[in-house]
Design an enzyme around this catalytic site. Structure first.
Site: not given
Length: 164
Positions: A128, A140
């Site tokens: 992301h 992430c």
């Protein structure tokens, strides 16, 4: 490694012959991922989906799905929906996918601990948007918006995320 695989190593992401700066989890890279450790799991992960905010960005790929106001991600290891996308209302611990900030304008979903989640092994390893250069994620992979859009438009069904 194939040309259409995404390879992450030492603050860089390589894809299709190009190199992009990226951020990883505040806990570094680990082979022993646990829920809440902030680490990015080492290994090869399949890309299993892509979500986007249609009120903020155009569809990044023809297979990307819009994020609605009711879309959530369960991060409650005690619940049967752990590490699955769920819908509001959802009374258990979860992450809201339709965020006020731009981090999830485009979300590339990996198969980390999915679809058959092992309790406490960690949930939701996404690719992301980064908060800012050098600022870590919760596990992430974070990218600059323009780089994320470029990559999202070129991912194939066979693309893997390889974290070294």
């Amino acid at each position: 490694m194939r040309a259409f695989d995404i390879v992450v190593s030492r603050g860089n992401l390589r894809f299709m012959g190009r190199r992009f700066p990226c951020t990883i989890g505040r806990g570094g890279v680990t082979a022993a991922k646990r829920e809440g450790d902030g680490a990015t799991p080492r290994g090869t992960h399949r890309i299993v989906g892509m979500l986007y905010r249609p009120d903020r960005v155009t569809r990044p790929a023809d297979w990307a799905l819009p994020i609605t106001k009711d879309d959530l991600w369960s991060d409650d290891p005690t619940h049967e929906d752990y590490n699955m996308m769920v819908r509001a209302p959802y009374p258990y611990s979860h992450e809201t996918l339709r965020r006020a900030d731009p981090l999830y304008n485009i979300v590339i979903i990996t198969d980390w601990n999915w679809p058959y989640a092992v309790k406490n092994r960690g949930s939701a390893i996404f690719i992301h948007q980064m908060r800012r250069p050098g600022y870590p994620t919760a596990g992430c992979i974070g990218l600059r918006p323009k780089d994320l859009r470029w990559i999202a438009a070129r991912i194939r069904y066979e693309t893997h995320l390889i974290v070294l």
